[in-house]
Scaffold this motif. Structure first.
Motif, PDB file in Angstrom:
ATOM      1  N   LEU A 135      36.912  43.410  37.439  1.00 41.41           N
ATOM      2  CA  LEU A 135      37.917  42.341  37.434  1.00 41.41           C
ATOM      3  C   LEU A 135      38.522  42.178  36.044  1.00 41.41           C
ATOM      4  CD1 LEU A 135      36.188  39.617  39.652  1.00 41.41           C
ATOM      5  CD2 LEU A 135      37.987  41.228  40.311  1.00 41.41           C
ATOM      6  N   LEU A 136      37.698  42.276  35.018  1.00 37.56           N
ATOM      7  CA  LEU A 136      38.198  42.149  33.654  1.00 37.56           C
ATOM      8  C   LEU A 136      39.113  43.314  33.289  1.00 37.56           C
ATOM      9  CD1 LEU A 136      34.927  40.962  31.888  1.00 37.56           C
ATOM     10  CD2 LEU A 136      36.983  39.589  32.289  1.00 37.56           C
ATOM     11  N   ASP A 137      38.737  44.526  33.703  1.00 36.73           N
ATOM     12  CA  ASP A 137      39.572  45.694  33.433  1.00 36.73           C
ATOM     13  C   ASP A 137      40.925  45.562  34.130  1.00 36.73           C
ATOM     14  OD1 ASP A 137      39.977  48.517  32.475  1.00 36.73           O
ATOM     15  OD2 ASP A 137      40.080  48.878  34.620  1.00 36.73           O
ATOM     16  N   LEU A 138      40.914  45.101  35.375  1.00 34.71           N
ATOM     17  CA  LEU A 138      42.165  44.903  36.104  1.00 34.71           C
ATOM     18  C   LEU A 138      43.001  43.804  35.461  1.00 34.71           C
ATOM     19  CD1 LEU A 138      40.756  45.146  39.736  1.00 34.71           C
ATOM     20  CD2 LEU A 138      42.275  46.794  38.653  1.00 34.71           C
ATOM     21  N   SER A 139      42.325  42.792  34.911  1.00 34.76           N
ATOM     22  CA  SER A 139      43.063  41.667  34.316  1.00 34.76           C
ATOM     23  C   SER A 139      43.803  42.090  33.051  1.00 34.76           C
ATOM     24  CB  SER A 139      42.102  40.519  34.004  1.00 34.76           C
ATOM     25  OG  SER A 139      41.305  40.797  32.860  1.00 34.76           O
ATOM     26  N   VAL A 140      43.243  43.047  32.305  1.00 32.89           N
ATOM     27  CA  VAL A 140      43.892  43.504  31.076  1.00 32.89           C
ATOM     28  C   VAL A 140      45.248  44.118  31.384  1.00 32.89           C
ATOM     29  CG1 VAL A 140      43.737  45.192  29.197  1.00 32.89           C
ATOM     30  CG2 VAL A 140      41.738  43.841  29.832  1.00 32.89           C
ATOM     31  N   ARG A 141      45.336  44.863  32.505  1.00 31.96           N
ATOM     32  CA  ARG A 141      46.574  45.583  32.814  1.00 31.96           C
ATOM     33  C   ARG A 141      47.489  44.855  33.783  1.00 31.96           C
ATOM     34  NH1 ARG A 141      44.766  50.405  35.271  1.00 31.96           N
ATOM     35  NH2 ARG A 141      42.749  49.419  35.500  1.00 31.96           N
ATOM     36  N   PHE A 142      46.896  44.017  34.651  1.00 28.82           N
ATOM     37  CA  PHE A 142      47.714  43.393  35.687  1.00 28.82           C
ATOM     38  C   PHE A 142      47.659  41.876  35.661  1.00 28.82           C
ATOM     39  CE2 PHE A 142      45.980  47.436  37.587  1.00 28.82           C
ATOM     40  CZ  PHE A 142      47.142  48.181  37.404  1.00 28.82           C
ATOM     41  N   GLY A 143      46.966  41.305  34.685  1.00 29.55           N
ATOM     42  CA  GLY A 143      46.812  39.858  34.645  1.00 29.55           C
ATOM     43  C   GLY A 143      48.062  39.136  34.176  1.00 29.55           C
ATOM     44  N   GLU A 144      48.253  37.933  34.690  1.00 26.41           N
ATOM     45  CA  GLU A 144      49.383  37.078  34.307  1.00 26.41           C
ATOM     46  C   GLU A 144      48.853  35.668  34.079  1.00 26.41           C
ATOM     47  OE1 GLU A 144      53.670  35.502  36.107  1.00 26.41           O
ATOM     48  OE2 GLU A 144      52.400  36.842  37.282  1.00 26.41           O
ATOM     49  N   GLN A 145      49.127  35.134  32.902  1.00 21.93           N
ATOM     50  CA  GLN A 145      48.628  33.805  32.568  1.00 21.93           C
ATOM     51  C   GLN A 145      49.335  32.732  33.377  1.00 21.93           C
ATOM     52  OE1 GLN A 145      46.008  33.749  30.281  1.00 21.93           O
ATOM     53  NE2 GLN A 145      45.712  31.716  31.164  1.00 21.93           N
ATOM     54  N   THR A 146      48.557  31.814  33.968  1.00 22.55           N
ATOM     55  CA  THR A 146      49.086  30.698  34.730  1.00 22.55           C
ATOM     56  C   THR A 146      48.406  29.424  34.234  1.00 22.55           C
ATOM     57  OG1 THR A 146      47.406  30.685  36.482  1.00 22.55           O
ATOM     58  CG2 THR A 146      49.239  32.256  36.727  1.00 22.55           C
ATOM     59  N   PRO A 147      48.891  28.244  34.641  1.00 22.80           N
ATOM     60  CA  PRO A 147      48.232  26.999  34.217  1.00 22.80           C
ATOM     61  C   PRO A 147      46.762  26.919  34.629  1.00 22.80           C
ATOM     62  CG  PRO A 147      50.419  26.530  35.075  1.00 22.80           C
ATOM     63  CD  PRO A 147      50.153  27.983  35.352  1.00 22.80           C
ATOM     64  N   ASP A 148      46.383  27.614  35.723  1.00 19.51           N
ATOM     65  CA  ASP A 148      44.991  27.579  36.203  1.00 19.51           C
ATOM     66  C   ASP A 148      44.107  28.642  35.568  1.00 19.51           C
ATOM     67  OD1 ASP A 148      45.512  25.450  37.844  1.00 19.51           O
ATOM     68  OD2 ASP A 148      45.920  26.676  39.605  1.00 19.51           O
ATOM     69  N   GLY A 149      44.712  29.551  34.809  1.00 25.14           N
ATOM     70  CA  GLY A 149      43.934  30.641  34.241  1.00 25.14           C
ATOM     71  C   GLY A 149      44.666  31.951  34.383  1.00 25.14           C
ATOM     72  N   LEU A 150      43.916  33.038  34.420  1.00 25.85           N
ATOM     73  CA  LEU A 150      44.493  34.377  34.483  1.00 25.85           C
ATOM     74  C   LEU A 150      44.545  34.840  35.935  1.00 25.85           C
ATOM     75  CD1 LEU A 150      45.518  36.527  32.467  1.00 25.85           C
ATOM     76  CD2 LEU A 150      43.221  37.509  32.489  1.00 25.85           C
ATOM     77  N   ARG A 151      45.753  35.070  36.449  1.00 25.10           N
ATOM     78  CA  ARG A 151      45.910  35.543  37.834  1.00 25.10           C
ATOM     79  C   ARG A 151      46.075  37.058  37.817  1.00 25.10           C
ATOM     80  NH1 ARG A 151      49.473  36.672  42.076  1.00 25.10           N
ATOM     81  NH2 ARG A 151      48.751  35.807  44.080  1.00 25.10           N
ATOM     82  N   VAL A 152      45.241  37.748  38.607  1.00 21.30           N
ATOM     83  CA  VAL A 152      45.237  39.210  38.638  1.00 21.30           C
ATOM     84  C   VAL A 152      45.632  39.670  40.040  1.00 21.30           C
ATOM     85  CG1 VAL A 152      43.915  41.299  38.179  1.00 21.30           C
ATOM     86  CG2 VAL A 152      43.355  39.167  36.968  1.00 21.30           C
ATOM     87  N   ALA A 153      46.862  40.138  40.175  1.00 21.50           N
ATOM     88  CA  ALA A 153      47.336  40.669  41.460  1.00 21.50           C
ATOM     89  C   ALA A 153      46.958  42.148  41.526  1.00 21.50           C
ATOM     90  CB  ALA A 153      48.846  40.478  41.593  1.00 21.50           C
ATOM     91  N   HIS A 154      45.754  42.430  42.013  1.00 25.02           N
ATOM     92  CA  HIS A 154      45.259  43.809  42.004  1.00 25.02           C
ATOM     93  C   HIS A 154      45.711  44.611  43.218  1.00 25.02           C
ATOM     94  CE1 HIS A 154      42.336  42.363  44.921  1.00 25.02           C
ATOM     95  NE2 HIS A 154      41.908  41.452  44.054  1.00 25.02           N
ATOM     96  N   ASP A 155      46.118  43.952  44.312  1.00 20.88           N
ATOM     97  CA  ASP A 155      46.622  44.608  45.529  1.00 20.88           C
ATOM     98  C   ASP A 155      45.579  45.457  46.249  1.00 20.88           C
ATOM     99  OD1 ASP A 155      49.438  43.773  45.620  1.00 20.88           O
ATOM    100  OD2 ASP A 155      49.636  44.910  43.770  1.00 20.88           O
ATOM    101  N   LEU A 156      44.307  45.258  45.950  1.00 17.45           N
ATOM    102  CA  LEU A 156      43.253  46.048  46.579  1.00 17.45           C
ATOM    103  C   LEU A 156      42.654  45.307  47.762  1.00 17.45           C
ATOM    104  CD1 LEU A 156      41.334  47.225  43.379  1.00 17.45           C
ATOM    105  CD2 LEU A 156      43.032  48.514  44.681  1.00 17.45           C
ATOM    106  N   THR A 157      42.287  46.055  48.793  1.00 14.24           N
ATOM    107  CA  THR A 157      41.508  45.475  49.876  1.00 14.24           C
ATOM    108  C   THR A 157      40.071  45.294  49.397  1.00 14.24           C
ATOM    109  OG1 THR A 157      40.844  47.621  50.790  1.00 14.24           O
ATOM    110  CG2 THR A 157      42.947  46.700  51.550  1.00 14.24           C
ATOM    111  N   GLN A 158      39.265  44.561  50.166  1.00 13.68           N
ATOM    112  CA  GLN A 158      37.860  44.398  49.817  1.00 13.68           C
ATOM    113  C   GLN A 158      37.144  45.751  49.798  1.00 13.68           C
ATOM    114  OE1 GLN A 158      36.376  41.510  52.629  1.00 13.68           O
ATOM    115  NE2 GLN A 158      36.974  39.778  51.324  1.00 13.68           N
ATOM    116  N   GLU A 159      37.497  46.620  50.723  1.00 15.22           N
ATOM    117  CA  GLU A 159      36.878  47.943  50.772  1.00 15.22           C
ATOM    118  C   GLU A 159      37.242  48.757  49.534  1.00 15.22           C
ATOM    119  OE1 GLU A 159      34.459  50.892  51.996  1.00 15.22           O
ATOM    120  OE2 GLU A 159      34.685  48.943  52.990  1.00 15.22           O
ATOM    121  N   GLU A 160      38.508  48.685  49.106  1.00 16.09           N
ATOM    122  CA  GLU A 160      38.937  49.428  47.921  1.00 16.09           C
ATOM    123  C   GLU A 160      38.263  48.889  46.660  1.00 16.09           C
ATOM    124  OE1 GLU A 160      43.443  50.860  49.248  1.00 16.09           O
ATOM    125  OE2 GLU A 160      43.113  48.838  48.469  1.00 16.09           O
ATOM    126  N   LEU A 161      38.111  47.581  46.573  1.00 15.69           N
ATOM    127  CA  LEU A 161      37.416  47.004  45.423  1.00 15.69           C
ATOM    128  C   LEU A 161      35.957  47.474  45.389  1.00 15.69           C
ATOM    129  CD1 LEU A 161      37.547  45.151  42.976  1.00 15.69           C
ATOM    130  CD2 LEU A 161      36.984  43.220  44.478  1.00 15.69           C
TER     131      LEU A 161
END
Length: 225
Positions: A155-181
């Protein structure tokens, strides 16, 4: 956009405007919808690809049909570069996990670029060294880290490349299914879901479809270590 994407890649960052324009002229655009395959494991490989938009997953399937993800690549990242130096079979399957655009550079134009710009070979070696270091870290994690630790690190690795700062914290739109994760961290979907549920109960993350909101980045970092 394409020229800025080329200049954002360390391999091509040192090129002047004329060389960058010539490189762009030699590259061809490829568009993929989610689920479409760029190339299959075992296909002949003689070109590299630069991701302009979207996300591409690199996966390997074992002889018994199990699949694991080697990497998730996003804008500015390269794939398929090894076959430029030694054209041969692809060692992984590349598929889009989101609508994606890429630029394709074939073997001969790239070799000509290296001949005229030998300093690019140093940048390519650095890029390959980073890829090898990432692979070594992933192998070490499989041996020494438990599943929750690997999930936190992914999750941290994905956040470095795909994370976007929001008022609630860092939102990471990884686009992965649970199986892919689960394939990305080398564990079963059930085990990964238990780890995610634990992180949620502790208030570290919140799941939002194929995205995750990181609410407590520091706690997640400590769990990854």
């Amino acid at each position: 956009m394409d020229d800025s994407a080329i200049s954002s890649v360390p391999l091509f960052a040192s090129l002047d405007d004329d060389a960058r324009a010539a490189l762009r002229e030699a590259m061809h655009e490829v568009s993929l919808r989610r689920g479409e395959t760029l190339f299959h494991e075992g296909d002949p490989g003689d070109r590299l690809f630069l991701v302009i938009e979207g996300k591409i997953k690199l996966g390997h399937r074992s002889t018994d049909g199990r699949e694991n993800l080697l990497a998730i690549l996003g804008p500015g990242e390269l794939l398929g570069e090894l076959t430029l130096f030694e054209p041969g079979e692809r060692t992984a399957t590349a598929s889009a996990v989101a609508t994606s655009r890429l630029l394709e550079l074939q073997h001969d134009p790239f070799m000509h670029l290296l001949d005229t710009r030998p300093e690019l070979a140093k940048h390519m070696l650095r890029a390959l060294a980073r890829r090898l270091r990432r692979t070594n870290e992933a192998l070490a994690d499989l041996v020494f880290s438990d599943v929750p630790g690997r999930v936190a690190k992914a999750l941290l690795d994905l956040s470095v490349r795909f994370g976007e700062q929001t008022p609630d914290g860092l939102r990471v739109a990884h686009d992965l299914t649970q199986e892919e994760l689960a394939q990305l961290v080398g564990a079963s979907r059930e085990t990964v879901n238990k780890s995610l549920a634990d992180f949620i109960s502790r208030g570290w993350i919140r799941l939002e479809g194929r995205a995750v909101q990181i609410l407590d980045l520091e706690r997640l970092k400590r769990r990854a270590r």
